[in-house]
Design an enzyme around this catalytic site. Structure first.
Site, PDB file in Angstrom:
ATOM      1  N   TYR A   1       4.602  10.804  22.635  1.00  0.00           N
ATOM      2  CA  TYR A   1       3.165  10.894  22.371  1.00  0.00           C
ATOM      3  C   TYR A   1       2.792  10.413  20.971  1.00  0.00           C
ATOM      4  CZ  TYR A   1       3.578  15.035  19.374  1.00  0.00           C
ATOM      5  OH  TYR A   1       3.862  15.888  18.347  1.00  0.00           O
TER       6      TYR A   1
ATOM      7  N   HIS B   1     -13.257   0.367   0.647  1.00  0.00           N
ATOM      8  CA  HIS B   1     -12.676  -0.962   0.809  1.00  0.00           C
ATOM      9  C   HIS B   1     -13.568  -1.960   0.087  1.00  0.00           C
ATOM     10  CE1 HIS B   1     -10.441  -4.282   2.328  1.00  0.00           C
ATOM     11  NE2 HIS B   1     -11.440  -4.761   3.043  1.00  0.00           N
TER      12      HIS B   1
ATOM     13  N   CYS C   1      -6.982  -3.847  -2.072  1.00  0.00           N
ATOM     14  CA  CYS C   1      -8.257  -4.481  -1.722  1.00  0.00           C
ATOM     15  C   CYS C   1      -9.100  -4.881  -2.922  1.00  0.00           C
ATOM     16  CB  CYS C   1      -9.052  -3.586  -0.776  1.00  0.00           C
ATOM     17  SG  CYS C   1      -9.671  -2.055  -1.496  1.00  0.00           S
TER      18      CYS C   1
ATOM     19  N   TRP D   1       0.807  -1.210   0.000  1.00  0.00           N
ATOM     20  CA  TRP D   1       0.000   0.000   0.000  1.00  0.00           C
ATOM     21  C   TRP D   1       0.844   1.266   0.000  1.00  0.00           C
ATOM     22  CZ3 TRP D   1      -1.553  -4.580   1.880  1.00  0.00           C
ATOM     23  CH2 TRP D   1      -2.865  -4.996   1.585  1.00  0.00           C
TER      24      TRP D   1
ATOM     25  N   ASP E   1     -13.665 -11.583   3.121  1.00  0.00           N
ATOM     26  CA  ASP E   1     -12.696 -10.561   2.734  1.00  0.00           C
ATOM     27  C   ASP E   1     -11.294 -11.162   2.637  1.00  0.00           C
ATOM     28  OD1 ASP E   1     -11.209  -8.293   2.320  1.00  0.00           O
ATOM     29  OD2 ASP E   1     -12.064  -7.161   3.980  1.00  0.00           O
TER      30      ASP E   1
END
Length: 638
Positions: free
Chosen positions: A505, A324, A267, A231, A347
């Protein structure tokens, strides 16, 4: 008197056409289960005599055929065909040429078969699912839909965006040369077959089982599957997912190159290849696109998004995808109530593991709409994709968070190609009630409740969590605790690893703040063990950032079962409470004594009445008097 067979004709053109498999070619016999096919037998001697002649027939599939597994069937001649089981009957008049009609059971395992007739005839054929047969679990009583979902080799996949769906043409090519062989090889390369071929071949009678295998095998994350996903970055060494226009080249490449994964898929490519394979095997199938599709990683049906104080989003594993794609297969669900027959979502895109493998489904679409999340398979994940709630938090520099009001949509314009046309069919209503409606909220409440019950069931056994005290101040030494509970009826012996590290953080992890490894943690049935980990400032003080964040992680290994359990918790340390009282004076002298220890530097801002804004920096490590011009009686303390 046994028939003496000399040679035979499989009548491939007639049979394949009758079974709607002729698009695969007519050079070999390819038939569908629960439907008779005919072969011509030429006798070496004698002739067929009704009531006198006999013929022993044995149909076998897989490397370990067994009547127990349903991969071997023995049957003889009957007066007529029985379409509910393996059967054979002669349909020609007496003579030396015999027309033999054979029918497989409508629930026979699909795959490659050997059929032995008597002592001399041995024929081979391929058996597929039969959506035209009322006794088959994939039966679909609509010729237009069958033409679309089984026979159509060209289709449309919707991409683009929620407000601008873009139709993308796709060549599924399930009847192209070599594709059926590739699809059967996918079944033979799956790890369940390699581990227990007999049991796996038996499972191929069930479209639920086959769909789940395909969900895992179209990606290559756990096996020698078809496609490798990518991706980000470039697509060196492969083909960009954007460039694929059909499944044929992908399946052929995988089949002819020793089952090496084809690079690369995303996908819609995973879904399209799965659709091609399902249709090739005879299961009605369609590709579905879910716009604004949620990816819930912690199974709480909520997408938690974080933003910085300036509104910049913080990257998280929990995301809302622009769109998706997955697939739906049509079948009955005898393992569930009849309400859940019909379209089943599965899927093949590798997102989260299910039963230890990257696969998802099949789950009844109706179960998703009704919030029935205890049904198999993977209902919580698919429910969240179309109906998760979204909560946004602002993450502050001190590590604290606050809830942010925001409008976020999930599961919009769920789309598939219309039957018989290239138009988009909106099937959102099959997955969810209207957004915000009482029915939709009720389904979510039911789903949330069932999901919690499901997780409680999954958490039965050894349970591990991390507890902390309320008084965790920077500069102090304190304890955190790993709590292990044995919910089983047997004694447990475990290993516990309990560690901590600094955390920024934005998720980057720093140095070790404390660690222990207990090799022998014993728990009686129903017992609990609370294991402390001391975090000393002398160790963590030099590791933590200004965010004051420490990540705690406990890993529990059950020696009996080999199972491991992980608990993770992030804690934020409080800064020391500093109280400053200032008395202003015309006197020029000022003294001040630090009352706190172990803090490197405290910055105090205050505005005296006579001299404007001033900044006082106190270095406590120096542990000496500080003189600040213009002030006196400055007291700093807890």
């Amino acid at each position: 008197l046994a028939l003496d067979i000399d040679h035979w004709n499989l009548e491939c053109e007639f049979n394949n056409t009758d079974h709607r498999t002729d698009l695969n070619g007519i050079d070999r016999l390819i038939v569908r289960r629960g439907q008779p096919f005919s072969v011509s037998l030429y006798l070496r001697s004698g002739s067929y005599q009704p009531g006198v002649s006999s013929l022993d027939c044995v149909a076998e599939t897989g490397p370990q055929p067994s009547e127990q597994y349903g991969t071997r069937a023995s049957f003889g001649l009957s007066a007529s065909i029985d379409t509910s089981c393996w059967s054979a009957a002669v349909t020609s008049p007496p003579g030396d040429i015999v027309t033999l009609s054979i029918c497989s059971a409508p629930d026979a395992p699909i795959g490659r078969y050997t059929l032995t007739l008597g002592h001399s005839a041995r024929i081979e054929f391929i058996l597929l699912f039969n959506p035209w047969c009322p006794g088959d679990a994939v039966y679909m009583d609509n010729e237009e839909k069958l033409a679309e979902y089984v026979l159509a080799q060209d289709g449309i996949i919707f991409r683009g965006a929620y407000k601008y769906p873009i139709p993308t043409p796709w060549n599924f090519g399930q009847f192209e040369s070599g594709i059926l062989d590739a699809c059967l090889r996918i079944l033979d390369m799956n790890p369940k077959y390699l581990k227990n071929p007999g049991k796996d071949c038996s499972g191929r009678r069930n479209p639920i089982y086959v769909s789940r295998v395909l969900s895992a095998m179209v990606n290559c994350n756990d096996d020698k599957g078809v496609l490798l996903g990518k991706w980000t970055g470039d697509y060196e060494g492969g083909v960009s997912p954007m460039l694929w226009r059909g499944s044929v080249e992908i399946l052929r490449n995988w089949h002819t190159q020793a089952c090496q994964p084809v690079r690369y898929g995303q996908c819609w490519v995973f879904a399209a290849v799965a659709c091609s394979v399902s249709r090739a095997l005879g299961i009605p199938c369609r590709v579905v696109t879910n716009y604004l599709s949620a990816h819930d990683t912690n199974s709480n049906l909520v997408i938690e998004r974080y933003v910085k104080e300036n509104g910049e989003p913080i990257q998280s594993k929990e995301m809302i995808w622009n769109y998706h794609c997955w697939v739906e297969n049509w079948m009955t669900r005898p393992d569930l109530k009849s309400d859940f027959n019909g379209w089943q979502a599965y899927d093949p895109t590798p997102q989260e593991k299910s039963e230890g493998v990257y696969c998802c489904g099949p789950i009844p679409v109706r179960a998703i709409k009704e919030g029935e999340l205890t049904l198999k398979y993977d209902a919580p994940f698919v429910f969240a994709e179309v109906n998760a709630d979204v909560i946004t938090f602002m993450k502050k520099k001190d590590g604290s968070t606050s809830k942010v009001s925001s409008d976020a949509l999930v599961g919009q314009k769920i789309s598939t190609k219309s039957v018989g046309s290239d138009a988009r069919e909106d099937i959102t209503h099959l997955y969810k009630y209207p957004e915000g409606s009482a029915e939709e909220r009720e389904a979510f409440k039911k789903a949330d409740h069932q999901n919690k019950l499901l997780q409680q069931q999954q958490n039965q056994g050894l349970h591990l969590n991390i507890k902390v005290t309320s008084d965790m101040r920077k500069g102090c030494d304190f304890d955190v605790f790993a709590v292990v509970t044995n919910n089983t009826q047997s004694e447990k012996k475990c290993r516990l690893l309990f560690g901590s590290c600094a955390l920024s953080y934005n998720g980057f992890m720093g140095g070790n703040c404390g660690f222990k490894d207990l090799l022998n943690v014993e728990l009686s049935p129903g017992g609990e063990r609370k294991v402390p980990l001391r975090l000393n400032y002398s160790k963590y003080g030099g590791q933590i950032t200004e965010d004051n964040l420490i990540r705690l992680a406990a890993l529990l290994l059950d020696y009996t079962t080999g199972d491991t359990t992980l608990a993770v918790r992030n804690v934020v340390l409080d800064n020391p409470e500093i109280k400053v009282r200032v008395s202003t004076s015309s006197e020029r002298g000022h003294t001040f004594w630090p009352m706190l220890e172990n803090y490197a530097k405290v910055k105090v801002y205050f505005t005296p009445t006579h001299s404007g804004l001033r900044k006082l920096v106190v270095d406590f490590d120096s542990n000496k008097l500080c003189h600040v011009k213009g002030y006196r009686n400055v007291i700093i303390g807890k």
